[in-house]
Scaffold this active site. Structure first.
Site, PDB file in Angstrom:
ATOM      1  N   ALA A  86       0.826  -1.213   0.000  1.00 54.69           N
ATOM      2  CA  ALA A  86       0.000   0.000   0.000  1.00 54.69           C
ATOM      3  C   ALA A  86       0.857   1.259   0.000  1.00 54.69           C
ATOM      4  O   ALA A  86       0.483   2.274  -0.611  1.00 54.69           O
ATOM      5  CB  ALA A  86      -0.933  -0.005   1.215  1.00 54.69           C
ATOM      6  N   ASP A  94      -7.302  -0.662   7.148  1.00 54.54           N
ATOM      7  CA  ASP A  94      -7.491  -1.796   8.051  1.00 54.54           C
ATOM      8  C   ASP A  94      -6.217  -2.635   8.069  1.00 54.54           C
ATOM      9  O   ASP A  94      -6.215  -3.804   7.682  1.00 54.54           O
ATOM     10  CB  ASP A  94      -8.689  -2.630   7.594  1.00 54.54           C
ATOM     11  CG  ASP A  94      -9.067  -3.691   8.612  1.00 54.54           C
ATOM     12  OD1 ASP A  94      -8.672  -3.560   9.781  1.00 54.54           O
ATOM     13  OD2 ASP A  94      -9.752  -4.662   8.230  1.00 54.54           O
TER      14      ASP A  94
END
Length: 515
Positions: free
Chosen positions: A357, A374
């Site tokens: 990410a 998350d």
């Protein structure tokens, strides 16, 4: 008795010995990486496990090199050197096989895993440290010392590079820990076979190699089911699925209606109460945004948070950025997990993006009404960077002007500094933060931090449905965070930055360790 002499080395013999140097280095490094990975999996402290393994391994190699000076010191050392090298290779084979199994067994019975890790690392390091001096002295019989030393060291370092790349890219994701150990144990024996073919090692050594190879192969074949049985004993409930990916060990257990997911031995959810966590993670941000249409979901490859996002009727697109394709594959194909997530990953509005990410966020285009992070708890520097000023700055570029960003923030009762530091990190970007918490029976109180631009609190939309836990009343009572979950007055925390990942320390400084 006159010592047996070794004739001048032939070019083929030299090549075999140099190949053995590279192979031995590869085996030793793969084994050390395997032990470090296994210790991180069992004990949860990746940085410490890596430091212990690397430091102990290097020191033990020095000890092995020093001890080698006392071996084969007679007037004709050539054949004795060859015998000692064969002995080292034969000793390395069962060590490759048994060291990982021993750590699992120690953990299973509550034994001293750290001590076992150090002992195994010392043994591997001593054997690895002996190999280079023994081979150098052996090659010196047929060529100058400077040439022999240069060749052995060059091949030794090349073998280390091969091992460093082979383990994370091929062996771990394709085989897993214990199958890799079984395969690895055969490699030193293959070197012994090659040496026995090109050198007159004698009948005794040929017999020893001939016996060791099938014994180690048979033991390696039985290692996998034995390892599965030991791993099953680490969990309270029966294991229904296990996967080893490049990134993590994924285990699903199930007893009656309780499906549990573990990553590297750490519980991620229980199906009995996961809805409380995922409803609290997703719906406050969606409701405060009002009309979310485009959502970015980071992590959450199990599909449970995605299930909640897709309940909002106005959502047109969800980009799910997941590190591990194996996790998403399990969420799609494992029947129990697929039923729990409602086959959310197969929804036409969902676009899966695989990768880190931290880097992949920069490749995204357009803006999102809601961004939901998350990620696992920031217990290590690599994870802590996903809660840093730099990373949140990248997310901010993808957040719509009236968008909402929310992140999980660990357990504020036991680790209040984590949530406070995440707040401070988001505040560095001039965002308004709103922390909140919810009780999840499997974990206790759990915290979240919601952030948005501007100081004005956005109006909260009416929840268009009623969840298992969340409803309009729960949503209205969610803020503010209760006083006992907040940082004590007067205590300060630092924002989390790439060059100073304080969150990793805060995660370890729980209240249960301070009292």
């Amino acid at each position: 008795m006159t010592p047996r002499r070794l004739a001048a080395l032939t070019p083929l013999q030299v090549r075999v010995l140099l190949a053995a140097a590279a192979i031995s280095s590869t085996v030793s490094l793969v084994l050390e990486l395997m032990l470090a990975t296994q210790a991180s999996y069992l004990l949860g402290d990746h940085a410490l496990a890596t430091g212990v393994v690397i430091g102990t391994f290097l020191a033990a190699m020095g000890l092995g090199a020093w001890l080698s000076q006392f071996l084969a010191v007679g007037p004709e050392p050539g054949f004795a050197l060859l015998q000692w090298f064969l002995a080292v290779e034969l000793a390395l084979a069962p060590l490759c096989l048994l060291a990982p199994l021993a750590l699992f067994a120690l953990f299973r019975v509550g034994g001293p895993v750290w001590l076992g890790l150090v002992v195994c690392t010392v043994l591997v390091g001593v054997l690895g440290g002996m190999e280079v001096p023994l081979l150098t002295r052996l090659l010196e019989c047929g060529q100058q010392l400077r040439v022999a030393l240069a060749r052995v060291l060059a091949l030794d370092y090349l073998g280390a590079l091969v091992g460093a790349l082979l383990f994370p890219l091929v062996l771990l994701p394709w085989l897993g820990l214990l199958p890799t150990a079984g395969l690895l144990a055969l490699v030193p024996l293959a070197s012994c076979v090659a040496i026995a073919v090109v050198f007159p090692v004698g009948l005794r050594w040929r017999r020893a190699i001939a016996v060791a190879f099938p014994v180690i192969a048979l033991a390696g074949w039985g290692l996998v089911p034995l390892g599965d049985r030991i791993e099953d004993g680490l969990y309270d409930d029966p294991v229904v699925s296990r996967l080893q990916s490049r990134h993590q060990r994924i285990v699903l257990t199930r007893r009656r209606d309780d499906l549990r997911l573990f990553l590297d031995g750490q519980l991620q959810f229980s199906s009995l109460d996961e809805y409380r966590y995922h409803e609290a993670l997703v719906h406050p941000a969606m409701a405060l945004q009002g009309r979310p249409q485009r959502v970015l979901l980071l992590g959450a490859g199990d599909g449970l948070a995605l299930r909640e996002v897709l309940r909002w009727p106005g959502v047109r697109q969800v980009d799910l950025l997941e590190l591990d394709p194996a996790m998403a594959r399990l969420a799609r194909e494992q029947p129990f997990l697929r039923r729990l997530n409602g086959a959310s990953l197969e929804d036409g509005r969902v676009r899966l993006v695989f990768g880190d990410a931290f880097e992949q966020v920069r490749q995204l285009r357009g803006t999102y009404d809601v961004i939901i992070a998350d990620f696992p708890d920031p217990a290590t520097p690599p994870l802590a960077r996903l809660y840093s000023v730099t990373f949140y700055g990248r997310l901010l570029r993808r957040l719509a002007p009236d968008g909402m960003l929310v992140t999980q923030a660990s357990t504020p009762f036991f680790s209040p500094k984590v949530l406070a530091s995440i707040q401070a990190t988001l505040t560095e970007l001039n965002l308004t933060t709103r922390p909140y918490g919810v009780d999840v029976p499997s974990f206790g109180p759990w915290g979240f931090v919601l952030a948005h631009r501007g100081r004005k609190q956005p109006a909260q939309a009416v929840l268009p449905f009623q969840g298992r836990w969340i409803d309009q009343g729960q949503l209205d009572r969610l803020f503010p965070l209760s006083r006992d979950l907040a940082l004590p007055p007067g205590e300060r925390v630092l924002p989390n930055r790439l060059h100073r990942p304080v969150l990793a320390d805060y995660q370890r400084q729980g209240r249960w360790r301070e009292n």
